[in-house]
Design a protein around this motif. Structure first.
Motif, short mmCIF file in Angstrom:
data_model
loop_
_atom_site.label_atom_id
_atom_site.label_comp_id
_atom_site.label_asym_id
_atom_site.label_seq_id
_atom_site.Cartn_x
_atom_site.Cartn_y
_atom_site.Cartn_z
N ARG A 256 0.84 -1.21 0.00
CA ARG A 256 0.00 0.00 0.00
C ARG A 256 0.86 1.25 0.00
N TRP A 257 1.96 1.20 0.77
CA TRP A 257 2.87 2.36 0.80
C TRP A 257 3.46 2.62 -0.58
N PHE A 258 3.92 1.57 -1.25
CA PHE A 258 4.59 1.72 -2.55
C PHE A 258 3.67 2.37 -3.58
N TRP A 259 2.40 1.99 -3.59
CA TRP A 259 1.49 2.50 -4.61
C TRP A 259 0.83 3.82 -4.24
N THR A 260 1.07 4.32 -3.04
CA THR A 260 0.49 5.63 -2.67
C THR A 260 1.55 6.69 -2.43
N VAL A 261 2.82 6.30 -2.18
CA VAL A 261 3.86 7.28 -1.94
C VAL A 261 4.23 7.97 -3.25
N ASP A 262 4.70 9.21 -3.16
CA ASP A 262 5.15 9.94 -4.35
C ASP A 262 6.54 9.42 -4.71
N ARG B 10 -1.06 9.45 -1.82
CA ARG B 10 -2.43 9.31 -2.32
C ARG B 10 -2.41 8.49 -3.60
N SER B 11 -3.55 7.88 -3.93
CA SER B 11 -3.65 7.13 -5.17
C SER B 11 -4.13 8.02 -6.31
N ARG B 12 -4.84 9.10 -5.96
CA ARG B 12 -5.27 10.06 -6.98
C ARG B 12 -5.67 11.34 -6.28
N PHE B 13 -5.73 12.43 -7.00
CA PHE B 13 -6.14 13.70 -6.45
C PHE B 13 -7.63 13.91 -6.63
N LEU B 14 -8.21 14.60 -5.65
CA LEU B 14 -9.60 15.04 -5.83
C LEU B 14 -9.60 16.21 -6.80
N LYS B 15 -10.53 16.23 -7.70
CA LYS B 15 -10.50 17.21 -8.79
C LYS B 15 -11.22 18.51 -8.45
N SER B 16 -12.03 18.52 -7.43
CA SER B 16 -12.78 19.73 -7.13
C SER B 16 -12.69 20.04 -5.64
N SER B 17 -12.20 21.21 -5.32
CA SER B 17 -12.04 21.59 -3.92
C SER B 17 -11.98 23.10 -3.81
N PRO B 18 -12.81 23.71 -2.93
CA PRO B 18 -12.73 25.15 -2.73
C PRO B 18 -11.34 25.59 -2.29
N PHE B 19 -10.72 24.81 -1.42
CA PHE B 19 -9.38 25.20 -0.96
C PHE B 19 -8.37 25.12 -2.09
N ALA B 20 -8.47 24.06 -2.90
CA ALA B 20 -7.55 23.92 -4.03
C ALA B 20 -7.72 25.10 -4.99
N SER B 21 -8.96 25.52 -5.21
CA SER B 21 -9.20 26.66 -6.10
C SER B 21 -8.59 27.92 -5.52
N CYS C 99 15.52 13.61 7.48
CA CYS C 99 14.83 12.36 7.18
C CYS C 99 13.46 12.33 7.84
N VAL C 100 13.37 12.82 9.08
CA VAL C 100 12.07 12.89 9.75
C VAL C 100 11.14 13.84 8.99
N GLY C 101 11.65 15.03 8.64
CA GLY C 101 10.83 16.00 7.92
C GLY C 101 10.40 15.49 6.56
N THR C 102 11.30 14.83 5.83
CA THR C 102 10.96 14.31 4.52
C THR C 102 9.99 13.14 4.64
N GLY C 103 10.16 12.33 5.71
CA GLY C 103 9.18 11.27 5.95
C GLY C 103 7.79 11.84 6.15
N MET C 104 7.71 12.93 6.91
CA MET C 104 6.42 13.62 7.07
C MET C 104 5.88 14.10 5.73
N LEU C 105 6.76 14.69 4.93
CA LEU C 105 6.36 15.20 3.62
C LEU C 105 5.84 14.07 2.73
N LEU C 106 6.54 12.95 2.71
CA LEU C 106 6.09 11.81 1.90
C LEU C 106 4.78 11.23 2.41
N SER C 107 4.60 11.24 3.73
CA SER C 107 3.34 10.75 4.31
C SER C 107 2.18 11.66 3.92
#
Length: 387
Positions: free
Chosen positions: A14-20, A370-381, A358-366
């Protein structure tokens, strides 16, 4: 052929297919460059330090860096597997622990080069401010993001008070560079969270005031600023760094062939970028800078469609930390910025710095898993409009 199939439901699968994986690859590339750079700088650093305490082997610092990489990489992967709520808790508890360590520094800390920034732990030195940076960034992101759920929350005030507390403790060390770095990241996060330009201007004026205070009360700070603007006084460090960069030219002298590095102060930490320039050339320096730029661009591009304010603010802050710290280190080595003892992320030798990254980058990778992005979001806009 991949290591895991898409139907693999194990933790690693699951980690492999969701991590960037693109971002992870860039971080691994920087770490590999770091090992090569430390190998090049290690003989010069060992020679400068030998005789002061004990005889060091030519590759003493490379062996230590390999050890830190061996500890840091599993730590990064482990943190990247944590859920977002766990990352938030880790950051809040880590911020509290780091603040407590900063408060204890005057009693437990060891003075090095006129500054008390390290705590001795069984033969190794721990620098709390390095671990504070990623913890603080994620904690302030959580505080600032709360205003998107309840506009009545005094998010800017609470996070601003926390910034003032942390900044005051860092200045006491003294460490004005880390203070300015953390403050700059907070300003960026606050802007993304909706802080007005007027308030940002007031914060900027406060930052100028802190720098002015440091200039007048700290001879160490004033001498660095004076040397940068006037070129007068002891410019040995930057002169030797520029000599190393000039000696390398476009393509470098070759691995292990550099000679200017043996006169370079802190060739394995603060001025490792100059060592890269001497032995591998300016083209290699541009490639290293491009890797850091690619990390920042990758994160911000991925965040354009993010729907969670906390994730956006935290990930943007963590990416900005890597980018700004790299810019400062490279700017100092090329005489574009005043001298400041700040490491080059993932490349400079150092236990506290590397493990904290490494701790900070681990947080960033966590946070960016995601498996995909949500396409509609007020915050994203809103974020796309701000960009």
């Amino acid at each position: 052929m991949t290591m895991f199939s898409r139907s693999d439901r194990t933790i690693l699968g699951r980690w492999f297919w969701t991590v960037d994986r693109t971002l992870l690859s860039l971080i691994l590339a920087l770490t590999a460059v770091g090992l090569i750079a430390v190998a090049a700088a290690s003989p010069a650093a060992a020679q400068r330090l030998s005789g002061l305490t004990f005889k060091l082997g030519d590759f003493y610092f490379l062996k230590r860096q390999i050890m830190w990489v061996g500890v840091g990489m599993p730590l990064m992967i482990g943190v990247s597997m944590m859920s977002k709520p766990l990352i938030r808790r880790l950051a809040v508890l880590g911020t509290a622990a780091c603040i407590a360590a900063l408060i204890a520094l005057p009693v437990l800390g060891a003075e090095v080069n006129g500054a008390v920034r390290w705590i001795n732990l069984g033969g190794m030195q721990l620098q709390p401010s390095e671990f504070l940076k990623p913890m603080f960034i994620v904690t302030t992101a959580w505080i600032l993001s709360s205003r998107f759920e309840d506009e009545a929350m005094p998010s800017f005030l609470v996070s601003g008070v926390l910034l003032a507390l942390v900044g005051g403790l860092l200045i006491m060390q003294p460490d004005y560079g880390q203070t300015m770095l953390i403050a700059a990241i907070w300003v960026g996060q606050a802007f993304l969270a909706g802080l007005g330009l007027g308030a940002i201007g007031m914060v900027a004026l406060a930052g100028v005031g802190v720098i002015a205070l440091g200039y007048f009360i700290s001879p160490h700070i004033s001498s660095r600023i004076d040397r940068f603007f006037t070129g007068e006084g002891d410019t040995y460090q930057i002169d030797k760094a520029l000599d190393a960069l000039r000696a390398g030219g476009l393509f470098g002298t070759g691995p292990g062939e550099g000679q200017a590095k043996f006169s370079l102060p802190e060739p394995h930490t603060d001025y490792i970028f100059a060592v890269i320039g001497e032995e591998f050339g300016m083209i290699a320096c541009l490639a290293v800078a491009s890797l850091f730029l690619a990390v920042v661009i990758r994160v911000f591009t991925q965040l354009m469609e993010e729907d969670d304010p906390f994730v956006t603010l935290a990930a943007a802050g963590l990416a900005a930390q890597i980018g700004l710290q790299a810019f400062i280190n490279m700017g100092v080595a090329t005489s574009l910025l005043p001298s400041k003892g700040m490491t080059l992320p993932f490349i400079s030798h150092g236990g506290s710095s590397f493990l904290a990254l490494c701790v900070g980058t681990g947080m960033l990778l966590s946070l960016t898993r995601r498996s995909r992005f949500l396409k509609s979001s007020p915050f994203a806009s809103q974020m796309r409009s701000a960009a």
